[in-house]
Design an enzyme around this catalytic site. Structure first.
Site, PDB file in Angstrom:
ATOM      1  N   GLU A  77       8.946  -8.290   7.351  1.00 40.46           N
ATOM      2  CA  GLU A  77      10.072  -7.721   8.292  1.00 40.46           C
ATOM      3  C   GLU A  77      10.708  -9.085   9.104  1.00 40.46           C
ATOM      4  OE1 GLU A  77       8.032  -5.397  10.763  1.00 40.46           O
ATOM      5  OE2 GLU A  77       8.640  -3.573   9.643  1.00 40.46           O
ATOM      6  N   TRP A  83       4.915   3.072   6.391  1.00 40.00           N
ATOM      7  CA  TRP A  83       4.176   3.017   4.869  1.00 40.00           C
ATOM      8  C   TRP A  83       2.706   2.460   4.874  1.00 40.00           C
ATOM      9  CZ3 TRP A  83       4.340  -2.040   1.717  1.00 40.00           C
ATOM     10  CH2 TRP A  83       3.918  -3.148   2.479  1.00 40.00           C
ATOM     11  N   ASP A  84       2.095   2.189   6.241  1.00 39.29           N
ATOM     12  CA  ASP A  84       0.783   1.974   6.244  1.00 39.29           C
ATOM     13  C   ASP A  84      -0.087   2.917   5.443  1.00 39.29           C
ATOM     14  OD1 ASP A  84       2.183   0.809   8.359  1.00 39.29           O
ATOM     15  OD2 ASP A  84       0.561   0.193   9.220  1.00 39.29           O
ATOM     16  N   LYS A 130       6.344 -12.779   7.171  1.00 44.21           N
ATOM     17  CA  LYS A 130       5.426 -12.210   8.010  1.00 44.21           C
ATOM     18  C   LYS A 130       4.138 -11.757   7.560  1.00 44.21           C
ATOM     19  CE  LYS A 130       5.399  -8.499  11.346  1.00 44.21           C
ATOM     20  NZ  LYS A 130       6.159  -7.254  11.847  1.00 44.21           N
ATOM     21  N   GLN A 131       4.395 -11.243   6.273  1.00 45.79           N
ATOM     22  CA  GLN A 131       3.328 -10.654   5.852  1.00 45.79           C
ATOM     23  C   GLN A 131       3.536 -10.236   4.162  1.00 45.79           C
ATOM     24  OE1 GLN A 131       5.297  -7.084   7.486  1.00 45.79           O
ATOM     25  NE2 GLN A 131       3.772  -5.979   6.226  1.00 45.79           N
TER      26      GLN A 131
HETATM   27  C1  BGC Z   1       4.453  -4.307   9.775  1.00 48.76           C
HETATM   28  C2  BGC Z   1       4.747  -3.059   8.918  1.00 48.76           C
HETATM   29  C3  BGC Z   1       3.561  -1.949   9.380  1.00 48.76           C
HETATM   30  C4  BGC Z   1       4.084  -1.730  10.820  1.00 48.76           C
HETATM   31  C5  BGC Z   1       3.120  -0.835  11.397  1.00 48.76           C
HETATM   32  C6  BGC Z   1       4.730  -3.876  11.332  1.00 48.76           C
HETATM   33  O1  BGC Z   1       4.448  -5.095  12.380  1.00 48.76           O
HETATM   34  O2  BGC Z   1       5.191  -5.168   9.500  1.00 48.76           O
HETATM   35  O3  BGC Z   1       4.436  -3.601   7.557  1.00 48.76           O
HETATM   36  O4  BGC Z   1       4.075  -1.011   8.654  1.00 48.76           O
HETATM   37  O5  BGC Z   1       3.629  -2.923  11.660  1.00 48.76           O
HETATM   38  O6  BGC Z   1       1.618  -1.042  11.208  1.00 48.76           O
END
Ligand code: BGC
Length: 799
Positions: A496, A357-358, A617-618
């Site tokens: 995540e 999804w980036d 995490k984010q």
């Molecule tokens: C992040 C995701 C991201 C992926 C690829 C993961 O560590 O949690 O949001 O899409 O890395 O960059």
């Protein structure tokens, strides 16, 4: 970091993997890490070469299971160029010499990697060597290395070895090393008898063929220098040893030009034939560099973003570095190819080159700088629509369920177990339950349409994608009669760290606020599209996607009744039950691990689980404030029957800021963005952290495995759209600048609805310059007031 140069002024093999990733050269079709050409793969040197979208699948035995993974393939090493003095001596390797001087510079303006070295060997011979490398942006099939070598205190013969090394595997990411990594086999190689060497390799399962050809020329006193050449008889290697007579202080120039083609190329007969044809008439390095620099000039003219800030050239340089890597990953050379936007660039093997999804953080920039490129990249998702529909059907749903990780054909590529490098344990991976990826695809399509008004794209492809995602959400959402609300259960949100309830065997979580909100947004857009379309087109789309009026009535209902969990203080709960999780001892972990860390891995190593704690995490809930203006958000919330007030935004930000571990590089971008309105100095702090993510490898060792393209593009977009307060709403391009005090002004160009617009924004003034194009007038909104602009308009507004 200077304005246009990334430089390292000393030799440090330990830092080499990071430098390699950051000094990668590419052109949107191929990319090669900034490894030293003189050393094949070893602990500190990993000369990976990647083809955009060049994947291959292999099955490995892992923890007693057979697991198939699809990887971005590491192709033969075209960099290979080294020398030695005597046949019984070691080949040139800085690590074995005394390095007297070292300067490595990446010229971002022209796309040239240069290393200036002076070294002394065990026989006290001192040599200076300047190596320059380019991977052409103007002809993506062309690359070159130029060496200028000065024997400082010696004369005599040396042997230069130059060639294409097919003895490579995928070995760049330590935690994948237990997995199968032999993705290619060399199919053909050899000299052609004209001082040209070639090598073709084919990926074992996907059968992509890559052919490379090279020619190495030696010059002395600016004249071609005739030397004795001999083929190297090594397996899977095509190249030659060239005996060169050197004289003290007389520079020798070595020029290696390389051609690279693949079976994925257009307008070719066969890759090898094309590579040989091209290399036969390759020009001098000087010309290759010049042409590539011209192509870069065009990119910078369109896409440069300048900031005048208190930090001299440092931040500006990083912004250039981020744009540089964005356009090395996807550029006009990528147009028409079937490639998506990989989260780690084509700069390494992390995340196997997959598409996540980036894109959500990357498309806004592309839409505003190169909409045709954005359109081409959106087609990657359109082509995988049938696969996404099948994935939905296989799980009992309708519409399209895009994979969390996507590669060649759009099947789910997420791994089912992953290795925790801290504990060395393989653990189940449920991150594929991030169904919100489908909303990101729809969001990107809609944003593209908003900034271009490309109705043809919407009618031909875009609407179909959005309607399919809407259908997916309506088939996934279930009514909970007790609440009289629709719910989405068993999913994972952007954070995540949380993939299930503590102590529960079932996978996923219920009612992730971000997922539900996005679903409501997609359903509303889908309904808007059905109203926008003319009857006949709508009927055809209904047949193709598989919905009718009854279904749209259901969309209407779900979009007004999706459940969003709140706590009693009006904080949006990340998912149902989030508020009941345990508190984490933040002090303890921050003291030990700093400001950004992978709590999931740390706790797993401690035989605990991050699922138990209120720790992110984010950005997850905060994504909503990132993607939507407060007006848009209020509209969705009120459509859902929730009263959400602007003051709550600040309270929500504070709540989640306190429990963020920033274990993803994407997180800082969002946190900076959401502070831009309420607390500009905190926004600035987060912004400068976001800028450091890759250049300082803040995640400790991840950048060397591939840059973080989402954070790179997202940090530039923070200035472009975030600080300028740019937003497209109701057919108006709004600006509502919110520059932090550390920035005096920003300057950029944007492509909006076929106009090129030059913008200069300071704390006092905003100046808008339209080009002389031919597009229709558009409306620009400045701090709440609308103005009509047409071509060649120039206006200034006091702020
Ligand atoms: C992040 C995701 C991201 C992926 C690829 C993961 O560590 O949690 O949001 O899409 O890395 O960059």
């Amino acid at each position: 970091m200077k304005e246009w140069t990334l430089s390292y002024d000393h030799w440090n093999p330990e830092e080499q993997p990071l430098r390699e990733a950051l000094c990668t050269l590419g052109n949107g079709l191929f990319a090669t890490r900034g490894a030293a050409e003189e050393v094949p793969g070893n602990d500190y040197n990993y000369p990976g070469t990647y083809l955009a979208g060049g994947y291959n699948r292999l099955t490995s035995d892992v923890a007693g299971k057979k697991i198939e993974n699809e990887d971005l393939v590491n192709w033969p090493n075209w960099l290979f160029l080294t020398f030695r003095h005597q046949e019984d001596e070691e080949w040139f390797d800085l690590d074995r010499l005394e390095v007297l001087e070292y300067l490595q510079e990446l010229d971002l303006k022209q796309g040239v990697l240069q290393r200036k070295m002076k070294f002394q060997d065990e026989h006290d011979r001192v040599t200076s060597l300047i190596s320059r490398r380019v991977f052409s942006m103007s002809n993506p099939h062309e690359a070159a290395i130029e060496w200028t070598m000065i024997p400082e205190n010696w004369s005599g013969q040396i042997f230069i070895r130059s060639g294409i090394d097919g003895r490579v595997t995928n070995n760049g990411v330590e935690r994948y090393r237990d997995l199968e990594g032999t993705h290619i086999r060399v199919e053909e190689k050899g000299p052609t008898g004209e001082d040209l060497y070639y090598l073709s390799a084919r990926s074992i399962q996907s059968e992509i063929k890559v052919s490379m050809a090279c020619r190495t020329r030696i010059f002395r006193r600016e004249e071609p220098f005739v030397c004795k050449r001999e083929e190297v008889g090594m397996e899977d290697f095509a190249g030659e040893d060239i005996a060169v007579d050197c004289e003290q202080m007389l520079p020798i120039r070595v020029e290696k030009s390389v051609a690279l083609f693949s079976s994925r190329d257009f307008a070719i007969s066969d890759p090898l034939g094309e590579a040989l044809k091209q290399v036969r008439c390759s020009r001098e390095c000087r010309i290759i560099k010049q042409r590539s620099a011209q192509a870069w000039e065009e990119i910078w003219e369109r896409s440069d973003l300048r900031i005048e800030d208190e930090n001299g050239h440092e931040n500006q340089g990083i912004i250039h570095l981020h744009l540089f890597h964005l356009y090395q990953t996807v550029s006009r050379n990528s147009m028409g190819y079937d490639i998506g936007v990989p989260s780690r660039g084509w700069h390494g093997e992390a995340y196997r080159g997959h598409i996540f999804w980036d894109e959500l953080y990357i498309f806004p920039l592309l839409n505003l700088h190169d909409p045709q490129l954005a359109r081409s990249l959106l087609m990657y998702r359109y082509r995988r629509l049938p696969r996404a529909r099948k994935a939905a059907v296989d799980e009992g749903y309708r519409g399209s369920m895009y994979p969390w990780q996507s590669g060649s054909n759009g099947r789910e590529e997420s791994q089912v177990i992953h290795l925790n490098p801290r504990s060395d344990r393989w653990i189940p991976d449920n991150t594929h339950l991030q169904r919100h990826i489908s909303s990101a695809v729809a969001y990107n399509v809609w944003q593209y349409y908003q900034s271009t008004k490309d109705i043809e794209f919407l009618l031909t492809y875009g609407a179909e994608m959005i309607l399919n995602v809407a259908l997916f959400w309506s088939s996934l959402a279930e009514i909970n009669p007790r609440r009289d609300r629709y719910e989405i259960r068993g999913v994972v949100g952007p954070d995540e760290f949380h993939t299930g309830y503590p102590g529960s065997d079932s996978q996923g979580l219920n009612n992730n606020a971000y997922t539900n909100f996005m679903a409501a947004w997609v359903l509303r857009r889908a309904l808007e599209i059905t109203r926008l379309l003319e009857e006949d087109t709508l009927r055809k789309l209904q047949v193709r996607v598989g919905f009718d009026q009854e279904e749209t009535a259901l969309w209407e209902e779900i979009a007004s009744k999706l459940y969003i969990p709140f706590n009693e203080q009006g904080i949006i709960m990340q998912f149902e039950g989030f508020g009941e999780l345990e508190e984490l001892d933040w002090e303890k972990y921050r003291r030990k691990y700093g400001r950004s860390f992978r709590l999931d891995r740390i706790l797993e190593e401690e035989n605990d689980s991050v699922n138990r704690y209120r720790a992110c995490k984010q950005a997850d809930v905060l994504m909503l404030f990132y993607l939507f203006s407060s007006d848009e958000m209020m509209e969705i919330f009120s459509g859902l029957g929730y009263s959400f007030k602007p003051e709550q935004i600040v309270e929500n930000i504070e709540y989640y800021q306190a429990i963020a571990s920033h274990g993803s590089t994407l997180s800082r971008v969002v946190h900076s963005w959401v502070y831009a309105r309420s607390d500009r100095s905190r926004s600035w702090d987060q912004f400068t952290e976001a800028l450091k993510m890759d250049i300082e490898d803040v995640q400790g060792g991840t950048t060397s495995e591939g840059i973080h393209l989402g954070a790179m593009a997202g940090s530039v977009d923070l200035v472009l759209r975030g600080y300028s307060g740019m937003e497209i709403r109701d057919d108006v391009l709004w600006f509502n600048p919110r520059l932090p005090k550390q920035i005096e002004g920003i300057f950029f160009r944007v492509r909006y609805r076929s106009h090129w617009i030059r913008m200069h924004i300071t704390h006092q003034k905003i100046s808008i310059d339209f080009d002389k194009g031919w597009a229709d007038p558009v409306e620009i909104g400045i701090c709440g007031e609308k103005h009509t602009f047409q071509r060649d308009d120039h206006r200034e507004f006091e702020l």
